[in-house]
Each structure stands twice: as C-alpha cells, then as structure tokens.
Scaffold this motif. Sequence first.
Motif, PDB file in Angstrom:
ATOM      1  N   ILE A  85      -8.510  -1.074  -0.446  1.00  0.00           N
ATOM      2  CA  ILE A  85      -7.944   0.267  -0.292  1.00  0.00           C
ATOM      3  C   ILE A  85      -8.179   1.023  -1.593  1.00  0.00           C
ATOM      4  O   ILE A  85      -7.578   0.719  -2.627  1.00  0.00           O
ATOM      5  N   VAL A  90      -8.399   6.581   0.637  1.00  0.00           N
ATOM      6  CA  VAL A  90      -7.113   7.224   0.892  1.00  0.00           C
ATOM      7  C   VAL A  90      -7.150   8.682   0.461  1.00  0.00           C
ATOM      8  O   VAL A  90      -7.467   8.991  -0.688  1.00  0.00           O
ATOM      9  N   TRP A 108     -12.093   5.207   6.778  1.00  0.00           N
ATOM     10  CA  TRP A 108     -12.289   3.788   6.531  1.00  0.00           C
ATOM     11  C   TRP A 108     -13.546   3.269   7.213  1.00  0.00           C
ATOM     12  O   TRP A 108     -13.958   3.726   8.255  1.00  0.00           O
ATOM     13  N   PRO A 166       0.829  -1.205   0.000  1.00  0.00           N
ATOM     14  CA  PRO A 166       0.000   0.000   0.000  1.00  0.00           C
ATOM     15  C   PRO A 166       0.862   1.253   0.000  1.00  0.00           C
ATOM     16  O   PRO A 166       2.065   1.195   0.296  1.00  0.00           O
ATOM     17  N   PHE A 224     -10.973   1.223   2.834  1.00  0.00           N
ATOM     18  CA  PHE A 224     -10.240   2.467   3.078  1.00  0.00           C
ATOM     19  C   PHE A 224     -10.398   3.415   1.901  1.00  0.00           C
ATOM     20  O   PHE A 224     -10.289   3.004   0.743  1.00  0.00           O
ATOM     21  N   LEU A 283      -3.310   1.074   8.753  1.00  0.00           N
ATOM     22  CA  LEU A 283      -3.228  -0.375   8.589  1.00  0.00           C
ATOM     23  C   LEU A 283      -2.524  -1.023   9.780  1.00  0.00           C
ATOM     24  O   LEU A 283      -2.964  -2.073  10.285  1.00  0.00           O
ATOM     25  N   HIS A 317      -7.943  10.518   5.809  1.00  0.00           N
ATOM     26  CA  HIS A 317      -8.265   9.151   5.427  1.00  0.00           C
ATOM     27  C   HIS A 317      -9.597   8.802   6.084  1.00  0.00           C
ATOM     28  O   HIS A 317      -9.934   9.316   7.154  1.00  0.00           O
ATOM     29  N   SER A 348      -7.417   0.552  -7.056  1.00  0.00           N
ATOM     30  CA  SER A 348      -7.612   0.050  -5.704  1.00  0.00           C
ATOM     31  C   SER A 348      -6.695  -1.138  -5.444  1.00  0.00           C
ATOM     32  O   SER A 348      -6.263  -1.833  -6.374  1.00  0.00           O
ATOM     33  N   GLU A 380      -7.520   3.967  -3.750  1.00  0.00           N
ATOM     34  CA  GLU A 380      -6.487   4.998  -3.834  1.00  0.00           C
ATOM     35  C   GLU A 380      -6.864   6.131  -4.781  1.00  0.00           C
ATOM     36  O   GLU A 380      -6.436   7.255  -4.595  1.00  0.00           O
ATOM     37  N   ILE A 414      -1.078   5.413   4.006  1.00  0.00           N
ATOM     38  CA  ILE A 414      -2.091   4.614   4.695  1.00  0.00           C
ATOM     39  C   ILE A 414      -1.469   3.573   5.630  1.00  0.00           C
ATOM     40  O   ILE A 414      -2.180   2.817   6.300  1.00  0.00           O
TER      41      ILE A 414
END
Length: 270
Positions: free
Chosen positions: A107, A171, A256, A57, A169, A65, A254, A97, A109, A61
């Motif tokens: 995730i 980002v 999530w 990642p 998530f 994590l 961020h 992602s 992105e 992030i």
Amino acid sequence: MPSSDTDAAYSEYLARGRRLWAALSTALATNTPDPPSGSARMHQTWDFRASSPMTPPSAQIIGPLQRLHLPVGPDYTRIDALTPKGMMTPTVSRYHSLFNVANGVIIAEDMFRDESRANNVADQTTIGKEHWSQITVECWRLICDSTAGPSNHPHAPTQNPFANLRYIFMVMITDDKTEAVINERLMVHQPSLNGPPTKFLPNSDTFNALLGSPNGQGVAYMLTQNKNAFQRKTIKSVTLQSITPNHVPEPWWHLWWEIGWETTIRAHRP
C-alpha cells in the motif's frame, strides 16, 4: 470536454503505457537475468525506517481491502524510505508504504520526489537517485528476508515469499495531471462520487493510460526489472475507486494493480 492539456497528458500516458506493457511482455518471455538490485548503494543514501509494532492501513483504503478480503487491522509493516540519509526532513524523496508479505500486499501511501533536486548534478554524491519502484522492491526484499516459512497464498508454488506479491495500492492519487486524465477522459461516463470500483484489463486504452501514468509506470518497472525475483508475474488488471473527501469539489481516486501469473507465462516460470 477535456482541456488541451488533459488531452496531451492522456496521449502521453497512453503511448508510454503501450511501450511499458510491450517491454514487460517481452521481458517475461525471455530468460535473461535480472539486473543488479543496487541494494548496497541504496542503503548508503537512503534511510529505511520500519515500524514496530505492526500498523493498520489508513481509513481511506479500508473499503477496497475489505472487498478483496485482505487484512484491515495492524497486520502491516510500515517502512518510511527517506533521502538524503540522516535528515529529519528529506529534501529530495520520501516514500511511505505498508507491506504485508503473507497476503502479498503493498500500500503506497505517500510518494514524493523532487525531480529538480534529484536531477541536480551537484547533489548526486549526497542523495539517492533511485525511483519509487527500486525503493519499494528493496523494502519488499527487506521484509521478505526476515519472513520465515512459505507464502500463505494458496497458489504460491514455492517457499519464496518474495513472489507472493498480489496487489499494489496507490492511496488517494493527488497528481494534478493524472487526476485530470481520470476525471475528464477515463471515467467521464462512469459513476464518480463514491461509485463502485471499476476494473480495466490489459490492452485496453484505459489500462494503458493508467499504466503510463506516474501511478502505473513504477509497477511496470518493478515487474520488468525483477521478473525472476517475482517469478515472472505480470499485471492482470487495474481498478479505480472514487472517494469524495468533504473539502474537495471533485472526487479523489484510489487505484490498485492486481498482480498474478498469466497462463501464457506460466510455462516459463522457474
């Protein structure tokens, strides 16, 4: 004080979030089938480009994590979904992602969609009309179809890796309206500059406002439209974490979503 535009955006997000939460709760309480996925149609207009080998990642992030004891190394499959298909530079949508099915992590992105092009009638035969939620579910499906064996999650009840989803998530939120709502309405009394993560539970106004934002409604759609595939999982919480890049005057965020089974829904699970 928040601006009138921010107040209007907050009211819009809050109302939409309440509707989405009600729709998700209703869907999970019924036994209707999932609608068709449209998988074949997506592959006609979208390129799905999976990374090989696996990828780590992004650095931004890593902290969240690690807090959740999730992998931070090259343990993720990156899929770039682009439309129109066959073009090096997509003119309508691109979604980048990372996916880790074993640990139940998505995730997101990069989520770009040009609504003016996507809604242009003249383009409908040449572009993908799907939104982020549909494309992300298709990416998850592609990886799950190639994943052998049971889920690694200790509470997973079946051999089906599709239902192992635990975290989504987003980002670095860069949508101007959502940033303004977070900074001026939702987190104005919270630590902002690299402060600790702040969790919000369902049915709170902050939760609903985030659910109704562009960074939340896709998650609600995913679970509502694929309730049986995800074995009737719901959203258990949403968390905000601020970051402060050197070149921006205000914090970026961020966000999530924690996905799981609720006690009241567990009895309906297949």
